[in-house]
Every structure is written in C-alpha cells, then in structure tokens.
Scaffold this motif. Structure first.
Motif, mmCIF file in Angstrom:
data_model
loop_
_atom_site.group_PDB
_atom_site.id
_atom_site.type_symbol
_atom_site.label_atom_id
_atom_site.label_comp_id
_atom_site.label_asym_id
_atom_site.label_seq_id
_atom_site.Cartn_x
_atom_site.Cartn_y
_atom_site.Cartn_z
ATOM 1 N N PHE A 198 0.820 -1.210 0.000
ATOM 2 C CA PHE A 198 0.000 0.000 0.000
ATOM 3 C C PHE A 198 0.850 1.255 0.000
ATOM 4 O O PHE A 198 0.377 2.339 0.319
ATOM 5 N N ILE A 199 2.114 1.111 -0.362
ATOM 6 C CA ILE A 199 3.023 2.250 -0.483
ATOM 7 C C ILE A 199 3.258 2.504 -1.970
ATOM 8 O O ILE A 199 3.617 1.584 -2.715
ATOM 9 N N LYS A 200 3.048 3.733 -2.401
ATOM 10 C CA LYS A 200 3.195 4.093 -3.800
ATOM 11 C C LYS A 200 4.609 3.760 -4.290
ATOM 12 O O LYS A 200 5.582 3.981 -3.591
ATOM 13 N N GLY A 201 4.681 3.214 -5.482
ATOM 14 C CA GLY A 201 5.965 2.898 -6.086
ATOM 15 C C GLY A 201 6.466 1.493 -5.808
ATOM 16 O O GLY A 201 7.506 1.101 -6.316
ATOM 17 N N ARG A 202 5.739 0.735 -5.005
ATOM 18 C CA ARG A 202 6.145 -0.640 -4.729
ATOM 19 C C ARG A 202 5.137 -1.595 -5.353
ATOM 20 O O ARG A 202 3.938 -1.363 -5.316
ATOM 21 N N MET A 203 5.648 -2.702 -5.904
ATOM 22 C CA MET A 203 4.760 -3.654 -6.578
ATOM 23 C C MET A 203 4.594 -4.960 -5.826
ATOM 24 O O MET A 203 3.710 -5.742 -6.152
ATOM 25 N N LEU A 204 5.424 -5.196 -4.802
ATOM 26 C CA LEU A 204 5.397 -6.472 -4.105
ATOM 27 C C LEU A 204 5.848 -6.287 -2.668
ATOM 28 O O LEU A 204 6.793 -5.543 -2.404
ATOM 29 N N ASP A 205 5.138 -6.922 -1.738
ATOM 30 C CA ASP A 205 5.547 -7.008 -0.327
ATOM 31 C C ASP A 205 5.888 -8.465 -0.069
ATOM 32 O O ASP A 205 5.038 -9.334 -0.239
ATOM 33 N N LEU A 206 7.097 -8.734 0.352
ATOM 34 C CA LEU A 206 7.546 -10.096 0.607
ATOM 35 C C LEU A 206 7.561 -10.389 2.094
ATOM 36 O O LEU A 206 7.745 -9.482 2.911
ATOM 37 N N SER A 207 7.403 -11.655 2.444
ATOM 38 C CA SER A 207 7.537 -12.060 3.841
ATOM 39 C C SER A 207 8.997 -11.856 4.257
ATOM 40 O O SER A 207 9.903 -11.772 3.420
ATOM 41 N N LYS A 208 9.223 -11.799 5.560
ATOM 42 C CA LYS A 208 10.581 -11.623 6.067
ATOM 43 C C LYS A 208 11.476 -12.781 5.621
ATOM 44 O O LYS A 208 12.642 -12.577 5.280
ATOM 45 N N GLY A 209 10.935 -13.995 5.590
ATOM 46 C CA GLY A 209 11.696 -15.161 5.145
ATOM 47 C C GLY A 209 12.160 -15.027 3.707
ATOM 48 O O GLY A 209 13.307 -15.333 3.377
#
Length: 119
Positions: A88-99
């Motif tokens: 949900f942050i502009k300019g980012r396309m993917l949120d990955l798990s910490k692992g």
C-alpha cells in the motif's frame, strides 16, 4: 494479387502479431520495487501470516499464484506464493515475507529492486 487475398494476408499477419505479442508479454518478467513485512495477523486470503514462509502480497494477482522473484542488486532468487494484498506504499509492486526477503538478502535495507515472473 487480388483484393480478397491481400485482405486475408493482412488479417493473418495482424492476428499472428497479436498472438506473438500476447505470449511474449505474459512470459516477460516485470521489474520494480519490493519491500518486506512480518505480521502475525491473518492475510487477505484468510490464512495466518507466517513471517518465515516464502509468501508475498500483490495488489491484483490471484491468491496461490507462484512467482520467481529475483533481487536485481545481487542476483538471488526465490519462489514465493501470493497470499495477501498490498503493498500500500506508492511505487512498490510487491511485499515479501521476512523469510523471502532474507533469502533475497535485503532485510537491512527494507526494500530493493526486483524482477518477478510467474512460475
């Protein structure tokens, strides 16, 4: 060449070009920015977030989609499964798990440049 033959040739050429373009675009990797997150709540798919699992959040890909994600800075790759919505942050396309972020080697920076392709 007769007008009918020319029309048919043009139609076939256009159709072949459209088909080639469609297959090339679906197989091509998308590149952009990715970040990581580690929560212990439920994901949008309904499963509990496991920070050590190889999962990711994407705005529109179907849950269960598997992606090969490659860190463009160091060449490391990992296969993740989409199980959440975001980022949900502009300019980012993917949120990955910490692992997944750990395997890609960008925990300390928090975000990096990646390319992703469906597996």
């Amino acid at each position: 060449m007769k007008k009918n033959n020319k029309t048919a040739l043009v139609a076939v050429t256009i159709a072949a070009g459209l088909m080639a373009g469609a297959s090339a675009s679906s197989a091509a990797a998308q590149c952009g920015r990715a970040s990581w997150y580690a929560l212990h709540s439920k994901t949008a798919s309904g499963e509990r977030m496991n920070p050590s699992a190889l999962t990711a959040a994407h705005r529109s890909l179907p849950f269960g989609t598997r992606l090969k994600v490659t860190n463009r800075n160091n060449g490391r790759s990992v296969v993740v499964r989409i199980n959440d919505r975001g980022p949900f942050i502009k300019g980012r396309m993917l949120d990955l798990s910490k692992g997944a972020a750990s395997r890609l080697g960008f925990i300390s920076s928090g975000h990096t440049s990646v390319c992703m392709a469906r597996v």
